[in-house]
Write a protein that holds these residues in place. Structure first.
Motif, PDB file in Angstrom:
ATOM      1  N   VAL A 130      13.058  -6.759 -80.907  1.00 31.45           N
ATOM      2  CA  VAL A 130      11.846  -5.953 -81.044  1.00 31.45           C
ATOM      3  C   VAL A 130      10.911  -6.666 -82.009  1.00 31.45           C
ATOM      4  O   VAL A 130      11.279  -6.933 -83.152  1.00 31.45           O
ATOM      5  CB  VAL A 130      12.183  -4.540 -81.566  1.00 31.45           C
ATOM      6  N   THR A 131       9.709  -6.971 -81.538  1.00 29.14           N
ATOM      7  CA  THR A 131       8.715  -7.657 -82.360  1.00 29.14           C
ATOM      8  C   THR A 131       7.513  -6.748 -82.566  1.00 29.14           C
ATOM      9  O   THR A 131       6.948  -6.224 -81.598  1.00 29.14           O
ATOM     10  CB  THR A 131       8.269  -8.981 -81.705  1.00 29.14           C
ATOM     11  N   THR A 135      10.372  -9.770 -86.157  1.00 25.79           N
ATOM     12  CA  THR A 135      11.314  -9.410 -85.103  1.00 25.79           C
ATOM     13  C   THR A 135      12.637  -8.989 -85.706  1.00 25.79           C
ATOM     14  O   THR A 135      13.126  -9.605 -86.648  1.00 25.79           O
ATOM     15  CB  THR A 135      11.547 -10.614 -84.162  1.00 25.79           C
ATOM     16  N   LYS A 136      13.200  -7.935 -85.151  1.00 30.42           N
ATOM     17  CA  LYS A 136      14.539  -7.462 -85.520  1.00 30.42           C
ATOM     18  C   LYS A 136      15.363  -7.459 -84.241  1.00 30.42           C
ATOM     19  O   LYS A 136      14.889  -7.054 -83.178  1.00 30.42           O
ATOM     20  CB  LYS A 136      14.452  -6.056 -86.125  1.00 30.42           C
ATOM     21  N   GLN A 137      16.614  -7.920 -84.345  1.00 26.30           N
ATOM     22  CA  GLN A 137      17.488  -7.999 -83.183  1.00 26.30           C
ATOM     23  C   GLN A 137      18.634  -6.991 -83.294  1.00 26.30           C
ATOM     24  O   GLN A 137      19.103  -6.703 -84.394  1.00 26.30           O
ATOM     25  CB  GLN A 137      18.038  -9.410 -83.037  1.00 26.30           C
ATOM     26  N   PHE A 138      19.070  -6.505 -82.142  1.00 26.05           N
ATOM     27  CA  PHE A 138      20.112  -5.483 -82.061  1.00 26.05           C
ATOM     28  C   PHE A 138      21.065  -5.831 -80.923  1.00 26.05           C
ATOM     29  O   PHE A 138      20.685  -6.502 -79.969  1.00 26.05           O
ATOM     30  CB  PHE A 138      19.491  -4.107 -81.784  1.00 26.05           C
ATOM     31  N   SER A 141       6.193  -6.938 -78.665  1.00 27.39           N
ATOM     32  CA  SER A 141       7.037  -7.243 -77.511  1.00 27.39           C
ATOM     33  C   SER A 141       8.436  -6.677 -77.700  1.00 27.39           C
ATOM     34  O   SER A 141       8.872  -6.415 -78.821  1.00 27.39           O
ATOM     35  CB  SER A 141       7.124  -8.757 -77.281  1.00 27.39           C
ATOM     36  N   VAL A 142       9.098  -6.514 -76.568  1.00 20.72           N
ATOM     37  CA  VAL A 142      10.491  -6.085 -76.531  1.00 20.72           C
ATOM     38  C   VAL A 142      11.179  -6.977 -75.502  1.00 20.72           C
ATOM     39  O   VAL A 142      10.693  -7.138 -74.377  1.00 20.72           O
ATOM     40  CB  VAL A 142      10.636  -4.600 -76.135  1.00 20.72           C
ATOM     41  N   LYS A 143      12.301  -7.544 -75.900  1.00 25.87           N
ATOM     42  CA  LYS A 143      13.092  -8.395 -75.002  1.00 25.87           C
ATOM     43  C   LYS A 143      14.476  -7.786 -74.898  1.00 25.87           C
ATOM     44  O   LYS A 143      15.131  -7.541 -75.904  1.00 25.87           O
ATOM     45  CB  LYS A 143      13.183  -9.820 -75.565  1.00 25.87           C
TER      46      LYS A 143
END
Length: 149
Positions: free
Chosen positions: A37-38, A7-10, A131-133
């Motif tokens: 974003v995973t 997962t990368k976070q933005f 997945s997208v959160k």
């Protein structure tokens, strides 16, 4: 070797207005969005490969998400293309503001669907979007899962 999720976070700031909504969010306002974003895949096992042990280089994932989402949406204002705010959108655009006219109501739910499609289209063939959160506030978010779609 097993299947791994990474997962990368933005973070980005975006304004929007919900056309036809019966509450305060019908007004133009903004959020400090957090996007996670995973992706899922198998780490590279080829010992001669420069990215040995990685599912995908975090930098490669960052490049995709920044180009498709962050650079487009950060400090932009998103309106539904059919909004009565169209004159405001045109005026803002004429004054050099970044305005996005979306084919959907710019709710977190619709934005996360849009973001998932954009990211999926850019991923390498051997990597799957898991997945997208999209977090709109500290207590509110929408999630998209590949397994649900």
């Amino acid at each position: 070797m097993g299947t791994i999720r990474i997962t990368k976070q933005f973070n980005f700031e975006t304004g929007h207005a919900l056309f036809g909504y019966d509450g305060k969010c019908r007004n133009v306002h903004g959020h400090s969005y957090k996007l996670s974003v995973t992706v899922i895949g198998t780490p590279i096992t080829d010992t001669s490969h420069v990215k040995l042990g990685m599912v995908i280089d975090f930098g490669d994932l960052k490049k995709i998400v920044k180009e498709e989402i962050v650079e487009r949406f950060d400090h932009a204002t998103v309106f539904n293309r059919n909004t009565p705010h169209i004159e405001l959108a045109e005026e803002l655009t004429a004054r050099g503001h970044n305005v996005i006219l979306a084919d959907y109501q710019p709710t977190s739910e619709n934005m996360v669907i849009d973001f998932a499609a954009k990211i999926k289209a850019r991923l390498p063939e051997h990597i799957r979007l898991h997945s997208v959160k999209l977090q709109e506030t500290d207590s509110s978010f929408a999630e998209w899962f590949a397994s649900d779609n």
